[in-house]
Structure formats: C-alpha cells, structure tokens
Write a protein that holds these residues in place. Sequence first.
Motif, PDB file in Angstrom:
ATOM      1  N   VAL A   1     -12.858  10.244  -0.908  1.00 32.69           N
ATOM      2  CA  VAL A   1     -14.216  10.766  -1.103  1.00 32.69           C
ATOM      3  C   VAL A   1     -14.296  11.595  -2.381  1.00 32.69           C
ATOM      4  CG1 VAL A   1     -15.969  12.326  -0.178  1.00 32.69           C
ATOM      5  CG2 VAL A   1     -14.800  10.713   1.336  1.00 32.69           C
ATOM      6  N   LEU A   2     -13.262  12.415  -2.603  1.00 30.40           N
ATOM      7  CA  LEU A   2     -13.239  13.256  -3.801  1.00 30.40           C
ATOM      8  C   LEU A   2     -13.220  12.400  -5.067  1.00 30.40           C
ATOM      9  CD1 LEU A   2     -13.093  16.045  -5.075  1.00 30.40           C
ATOM     10  CD2 LEU A   2     -10.593  15.966  -4.814  1.00 30.40           C
TER      11      LEU A   2
ATOM     12  N   MET B   1      -3.255   7.429   0.640  1.00 28.23           N
ATOM     13  CA  MET B   1      -4.321   8.337   0.193  1.00 28.23           C
ATOM     14  C   MET B   1      -5.256   8.627   1.367  1.00 28.23           C
ATOM     15  SD  MET B   1      -7.020   7.839  -2.959  1.00 28.23           S
ATOM     16  CE  MET B   1      -5.703   7.775  -4.162  1.00 28.23           C
ATOM     17  N   SER B   2      -5.522   9.919   1.570  1.00 27.35           N
ATOM     18  CA  SER B   2      -6.352  10.321   2.705  1.00 27.35           C
ATOM     19  C   SER B   2      -7.820  10.031   2.425  1.00 27.35           C
ATOM     20  CB  SER B   2      -6.164  11.812   2.984  1.00 27.35           C
ATOM     21  OG  SER B   2      -6.693  12.584   1.928  1.00 27.35           O
ATOM     22  N   THR B   3      -8.608  10.071   3.514  1.00 30.43           N
ATOM     23  CA  THR B   3     -10.049   9.864   3.389  1.00 30.43           C
ATOM     24  C   THR B   3     -10.682  10.929   2.499  1.00 30.43           C
ATOM     25  OG1 THR B   3     -10.110   8.899   5.608  1.00 30.43           O
ATOM     26  CG2 THR B   3     -12.207   9.673   4.665  1.00 30.43           C
TER      27      THR B   3
END
Length: 319
Positions: free
Chosen positions: A7-8, A1-3
């Motif tokens: 954040v989302l 999972m990306s940053t």
Amino acid sequence: MSTTEIVLLIVLAGLLILLLGNIAFQVAAERKNPPIGIFIECDGVHLHYIERGDAGAPCVVLFHGNGTMIQDLILSGLVDRLAHNYRVICFDRPGFGYSDRPRTRIWTPKTQASLFAMALDQLGVRQPVVLGHSWGTLVAIALALRSGHAVSGLVLASGYYFPTSRMDFWLMSGPALPLLGDLMRYTISPIISWAIMPKLMRTLFAPRAVPPAFKNEFPLSMALRPKQLRAAAEESAFLIPAAAQLQRQYQDIRCPVRIVHGTADRLIEADQSRRLHEALPRSLLHLVENAGHMVTYADPLAIADAVATLALTAPTRIA
C-alpha cells in the motif's frame, strides 16, 4: 512484502506520478502562455509588467487581486480604456503570472509596496494614480502610506479593509504551509483547484454571468501552476492580518480616494467599502448595483472616470 508495504509503495508511486504530471502541466501552461510584457529586476526580484499608452502622460498603476494576473485587468477593458489618455503600467504581483516571489520574504502588502516603490522609481514614475482590485487594494494603500513615495490618488475596487471572521480565507491557505503545502501544491491542489474553478468563477462574477472574453481568453492553466497556488494561498492567509494592521493607518492617507464596490459581491461584502468610506473623509464611494466581486468588468467606465478625476493633478513623466 507485507500488505502495508505494498500500500505504501502504491501511495508513493501515485504521489510521484502526480508530482511529475504537475511539473509537466506547469511547463505546458507557460509554453502556451508566454510573457506578454517586459521584465524589470528590482531588489533581487524579477518583475513582469506591461506598459501602454502615452509615455509622457500622467501615469496610472494597476494592481490585480489574489490568484490572478495582468490578463485579468486587460480582459476587463480597463488597460485599453485608460491607455487612451494615460501612461498605464500593470504589474504581475510577486508570485503571479511571470513575477518572482522569493521565499526568503513574507509578502505582506507593505513588503510588496516597498518593492513596487523601487520599481516605479526605476521606471521614472512620480505621483501616479494607483488602482487596486481586491487584494491589490491593500498593496495600493500600503504604497500610498509610504512617506517616500507620494501618489496622486487611489482607486480601490472590491477591497477587504477590516478584519472579520472568515474561515474560508484560512481554509484556502493550506498550500502555503511549509513542506505539507509543497506536497499539496505538486500533487492534489491543482486537481482540486481545477475542479472548483467553474463554481468559483461564477461566484466572483455573480449575479452577472462570466464574460465570454474572460471565459475564453483568461489563461486559467497559469493560475493553477503549483508556484502560483503558493502565492494565492499565502495571500489568503495574510489577508485578515494585513487588514488588521493597515486599518490603524487609514487616517494617515493624504491623497484623495475613490472607492468602488459591487452591491451583490459574494466574496467580500460591500460593507467593507462603506466602512472605509466613513474612515476616509476625502473619499468618494460608488456602489455598483447588480455587480459582484469583479466590478472591474461590471462597470469599467465608472472606474476609468474615477481615475480621470484623480489624474488631473498627476505630473507627467520625468525624463
């Protein structure tokens, strides 16, 4: 999972927590402050109101201002003072307190006046004296302008009657926006409103102190519910256009008018009432020295006296 995805998710989780928290806050506020009056169904709208005094006496109808409810006029002492001699009816206007505000209508002063005219007919009220405070003055005026529902007189306190350049009213209208406003009302708006409320209360009552009765007894949590914030935001957005529309009809008011305003009002300048007095030949103007926007608390006796002078010609209740 990306940053970005993390954040989302955090943002969405935070919004969900705020949403659920504000729903719970609204439920708790209503449990703590149940309805103090009775209800009437009128034109598909559930209206909450109180009735005090002698049912056979001339009737006085009270309309509160923006953001507040019946309790405001009770705590000012006006309801009890007037109930000694009159039949007093005080409504929660649409969206405030326990009255509905259907989203299928645009709740201008004229729309509200139409609703209240029907409600008063159902209650057997004829030719009442109508007292409006702040935003409620526009509803009172709109009711007086209705050809099918005569009033004996108007008492207008701390009103805004002529359009001016007021960015503060537009800035307070954000929670009324479709979709975005809904999100605001159920997330950040109650928190922001709670934070600014102490300063706002001081501004409304300044230069006098906030009365202990209002500070201790007014159900502030009810005023900060998401659904009431929508009503307040809409009325902030409607205020200037409503005044612009109604000012063309002031000369058509046929009943006597008593105008009351605090000289030190920091929300709506007293010049608004001076201009209305000049536009209405049958009006009398009473300026209350060292009083702010909540002139109903500063000089309830003068307001009650203004009602009394108009109620002399008001008819008694039709059985």
